[in-house]
Design a protein around this motif. Sequence first.
Motif, short mmCIF file in Angstrom:
data_model
loop_
_atom_site.label_atom_id
_atom_site.label_comp_id
_atom_site.label_asym_id
_atom_site.label_seq_id
_atom_site.Cartn_x
_atom_site.Cartn_y
_atom_site.Cartn_z
N LEU A 122 2.34 -15.44 -15.52
CA LEU A 122 1.36 -15.07 -14.51
C LEU A 122 0.67 -13.80 -14.98
CD1 LEU A 122 3.51 -15.39 -11.25
CD2 LEU A 122 2.09 -17.14 -12.32
N VAL A 123 -0.63 -13.78 -14.96
CA VAL A 123 -1.35 -12.59 -15.39
C VAL A 123 -1.89 -11.87 -14.14
CG1 VAL A 123 -3.21 -11.68 -16.84
CG2 VAL A 123 -1.96 -13.72 -17.56
N LEU A 124 -1.55 -10.60 -14.03
CA LEU A 124 -2.00 -9.81 -12.89
C LEU A 124 -3.07 -8.82 -13.35
CD1 LEU A 124 1.42 -8.87 -11.21
CD2 LEU A 124 0.12 -10.98 -10.99
N ARG A 125 -4.01 -8.57 -12.47
CA ARG A 125 -5.04 -7.57 -12.75
C ARG A 125 -5.46 -6.91 -11.44
NH1 ARG A 125 -10.13 -9.96 -15.35
NH2 ARG A 125 -10.83 -10.12 -13.22
N GLY A 126 -5.41 -5.58 -11.45
CA GLY A 126 -5.84 -4.82 -10.26
C GLY A 126 -5.08 -5.21 -9.00
N GLY A 127 -3.82 -5.54 -9.15
CA GLY A 127 -2.99 -5.85 -7.97
C GLY A 127 -3.11 -7.30 -7.51
N SER A 128 -3.84 -8.12 -8.27
CA SER A 128 -3.98 -9.53 -7.87
C SER A 128 -3.63 -10.44 -9.03
CB SER A 128 -5.41 -9.84 -7.45
OG SER A 128 -5.84 -8.96 -6.46
N ARG A 129 -3.28 -11.69 -8.70
CA ARG A 129 -3.00 -12.66 -9.76
C ARG A 129 -4.31 -13.26 -10.23
NH1 ARG A 129 0.54 -18.04 -8.70
NH2 ARG A 129 -1.49 -19.00 -8.41
N VAL A 130 -4.52 -13.25 -11.55
CA VAL A 130 -5.78 -13.82 -12.06
C VAL A 130 -5.55 -15.13 -12.81
CG1 VAL A 130 -7.12 -11.69 -12.14
CG2 VAL A 130 -5.70 -12.30 -14.08
N ALA A 131 -4.30 -15.41 -13.18
CA ALA A 131 -4.03 -16.68 -13.86
C ALA A 131 -2.56 -17.02 -13.80
CB ALA A 131 -4.47 -16.59 -15.33
N ARG A 180 0.86 -1.21 0.00
CA ARG A 180 0.00 0.00 0.00
C ARG A 180 0.88 1.24 0.00
NH1 ARG A 180 -2.39 -2.68 4.15
NH2 ARG A 180 -4.04 -4.04 3.40
N PHE A 181 0.47 2.23 -0.80
CA PHE A 181 1.09 3.55 -0.76
C PHE A 181 0.00 4.51 -0.31
CE2 PHE A 181 3.39 1.38 -4.29
CZ PHE A 181 4.63 1.31 -3.67
N GLY A 182 -0.06 4.79 0.96
CA GLY A 182 -1.13 5.63 1.48
C GLY A 182 -2.46 4.94 1.27
N GLU A 183 -3.34 5.59 0.53
CA GLU A 183 -4.68 5.04 0.29
C GLU A 183 -4.69 4.02 -0.85
OE1 GLU A 183 -7.65 6.04 2.05
OE2 GLU A 183 -6.00 6.72 3.36
N VAL A 184 -3.65 4.03 -1.65
CA VAL A 184 -3.62 3.20 -2.86
C VAL A 184 -3.04 1.83 -2.54
CG1 VAL A 184 -2.72 3.01 -5.21
CG2 VAL A 184 -3.30 5.26 -4.27
N GLU A 185 -3.76 0.79 -2.93
CA GLU A 185 -3.25 -0.56 -2.77
C GLU A 185 -2.70 -1.02 -4.12
OE1 GLU A 185 -5.86 -3.64 -1.12
OE2 GLU A 185 -4.06 -4.21 -0.01
N ALA A 186 -1.38 -0.97 -4.24
CA ALA A 186 -0.75 -1.29 -5.53
C ALA A 186 -0.73 -2.79 -5.77
CB ALA A 186 0.67 -0.73 -5.57
N VAL A 187 -0.57 -3.56 -4.72
CA VAL A 187 -0.58 -5.02 -4.84
C VAL A 187 -1.55 -5.55 -3.78
CG1 VAL A 187 0.79 -7.13 -4.69
CG2 VAL A 187 1.81 -5.08 -5.67
N ALA A 188 -2.50 -6.37 -4.24
CA ALA A 188 -3.57 -6.78 -3.32
C ALA A 188 -3.63 -8.31 -3.20
CB ALA A 188 -4.90 -6.23 -3.80
N GLY A 189 -2.61 -8.89 -2.61
CA GLY A 189 -2.67 -10.33 -2.32
C GLY A 189 -2.15 -11.22 -3.43
N ILE A 190 -0.98 -10.92 -3.92
CA ILE A 190 -0.41 -11.75 -4.99
C ILE A 190 0.30 -12.98 -4.39
CG2 ILE A 190 1.51 -11.80 -6.67
CD1 ILE A 190 0.63 -9.11 -7.64
N ASP A 191 0.09 -14.13 -5.03
CA ASP A 191 0.86 -15.34 -4.71
C ASP A 191 1.69 -15.68 -5.93
OD1 ASP A 191 -0.21 -16.05 -2.10
OD2 ASP A 191 -2.10 -16.35 -3.18
N LEU A 192 2.91 -16.07 -5.70
CA LEU A 192 3.81 -16.30 -6.84
C LEU A 192 4.91 -17.29 -6.43
CD1 LEU A 192 5.31 -13.17 -8.64
CD2 LEU A 192 6.72 -15.14 -8.21
N GLU A 193 5.18 -18.24 -7.30
CA GLU A 193 6.34 -19.11 -7.08
C GLU A 193 7.16 -19.13 -8.35
OE1 GLU A 193 3.48 -21.84 -6.61
OE2 GLU A 193 2.94 -20.56 -4.93
N ALA A 194 8.46 -19.07 -8.19
CA ALA A 194 9.33 -19.17 -9.36
C ALA A 194 10.48 -20.11 -9.00
CB ALA A 194 9.84 -17.80 -9.76
#
Lengths: 525, 236
Positions: free
Chosen positions: B206-215, B15-29
């Motif tokens: 990995l496809v991200l949308r709105g700060g979350s992983r969608v695929a 989060r940057f102040g009020e803005v949530e730039a990343v909202a719960g991403i899971d990722l493995e590489a």
Amino acid sequence: MPTALSSTDDGIDHGPTTGDRRPGYVAAARRALGDVAILFWFRRQGVRRRHLARVLSLVFLAITLSAAIVPAFLPGARGAGRAFDILLLVPSGMAGILLLNMASAIASGGGRELISRDQASPYPISPTTDHLGALLLAPLNIAWMIQAWILLGSVAYVAPLDKLALAQVIVVLWLVFSTACGQVVAWAMEAIRRGPRGIAITRSLLVALGLGAGAVQLAGRTGPLLDRVPTVWFVVGALSGLTWRWALTAAVLVVGSVVAIAMGAVPAHLAARRMPRDEQRMETDQHEPRPMPRSVLGILIRTDRASVWRSVPMRRGVLVLAVGPGLVALFGNLQWSEMTILPGLVASGGALLFGVNAWCLDGRGALWRENLPTSPTVLFDARTVVLAEFLGVASMITVLVGALRAGIPTSYELAALVATLVVVTLQVVGGSLRWSLKHPYPVDLRSARATPAPPAAMVGYSARLATSTTFTGLLFSGSAHVPDWRLSLIIAIPCLMWSATRLLRTRHRWQDPVVRARVVSTVAA
Amino acid sequence: MSQPPVVDVRSLHVRFGEVEAVAGIDLEAYAGQATALLGRNGAGKSTTMRVLAGVVPPTAGTVTIAGLDIRKDTLAIKQLTGYCPDVGGLVPRATPWEHLQLSARLRRLDGWEERGRDLLERFELGDVMNRVTGGFSHGMGRRLSVVLAAMHQPQVLLLDEPFDGVDPIGVEATFEIIADARARGATILLSTHLRDLAVQACGTALVLRGGSRVAAVDAGEMSGEEGARAYRALLD
């Protein structure tokens, strides 16, 4: 700054599809004025702390009104003693303001930008707009404000009460006229500098000017020359009350200002058509590899030094800052005890070149640098060392130049000066790094006209720096009169401890990854 | 996957102040693999990369790289990673060679000069290695950023928009860097808008949308016309 044909050069709404598409001069000027209003509004939208800006504007207004009125009611006003001495100095003061306006505009390559080059690049902003914007921003500078307040105050102290208001009108008109003239000269110098052999010509001109001033001083002709400055005519007019003489003086200044403002657009256009040579040279310079420094701190300091000394505004600014006050001290025959005022002046000016937003030196490279595996404190220490040496070296040059005619100092005069130098350097470094952490700005310091923070913020920084360093300078100026060198040392110790504690606190805050991420993301934006 | 992931991100929030730039991403590489991060502007790709590079701390969630916690072992993670940021990434008044020197000294590298010169030549930057980067074109800057990220042969290579504005020779050279890194067992994360190039360079996307992983799909599924349609559907 102009990067494309302007609305003033090629207006959409008045551009016919065939024939001459250029508007007339009046139409162009009107469009340029409109563009300035739009850009000014755009800049105002970006002011982060609106409430503070409003308070500062009111404070500025209050100080200006006080400077213009209060001295008239002080003891000795309009008398034959000090008031008369000040009256004799007013014409020289007015001439000095004209010269300082010229020097300041020349050093900043034509004055400051209402909108930065990068931000302006997609828009059709004309050189006329750029010129008017620089003119508008010129008073947003504490040095300009202090000069204006001193002149208003001096005239208030000497003018008869019934003629004060009219006299102050002339002072205000003089401030406008001298600022506009400074801008014309600055654009002309910039146009020459960007022309063939421009750098050599401008340097030769400056050297010749310096030598000429030196010759006048050495020949003892400074006093008679100052007695004959043409500004005497304006002072006489200002103090004439509601007469034809006053009206003529006001008319001359109004017409002169309009002519100077209009004339400034000519060299501004000429300069805009030429490439900025200094900046171009800096960006294409080759720097042969040097051996690796032995320590991590060493290579960080070297990188930061390169960022400072390869920047046009910093090189040009520090030269003016280091040499200018030194020459004034030299020609003014300043004594050792009075020289304690110089380090604060120079250090404050130096901090305003980059120190108040010190992390902007890395520009967009800040993100990459932040990924490098090193302790954040080492990064902080390197930046502290580079800023301190930048300010310290400039102050020392000023003092050395100023001291050429001051003779041999006593131990207590020398102790006071050395103490001032060390204290103000630490004071300014501490303040600058604190502000850099608190209010970072994304700034590209490529252009000679770039400043490390927006104009309103720069006014705030310069006011705070000027207040604190002037106080320190005056404190040690007093100790320089006490014939015991230990007094300066005793005064310096608590000052140094206070500044060092604040600097260490800032260093500690820099270690917080959240704070650092905010700074790095902002300066790299 | 039998081996544990080198990069393991669980429920990352920034989060940057009020803005949530990343909202719960899971990722493995994983080691020896290249993973693409795809998504529209503002999807959270660059912020995720900044977290992995140790530049921005996570607000919530866990991030480990080679078993090290990004919050506790930031310095060690910076040793393991090579990062090409999305914007600029270059100190404007330093030369490419000075950038390499700085990186080599801070990473305690010995005998790096030959590889440094070779990389600069491969990215056609050899003749400007002593020129300040402030005068570089956008593409030159991008290429140098890739060189700086790869020079110390990091265990984790983070490339954020490395193809942006880069000419075909620069793109080829970047592909080689990715291939070399995979061959020596490094983990590569590549963030880009350019689906075709991502598909060519990476095995997983990995496809991200709105700060979350969608695929999280095999990169092959994103190729061709069919892949383009599938990608578009994920973005909307």
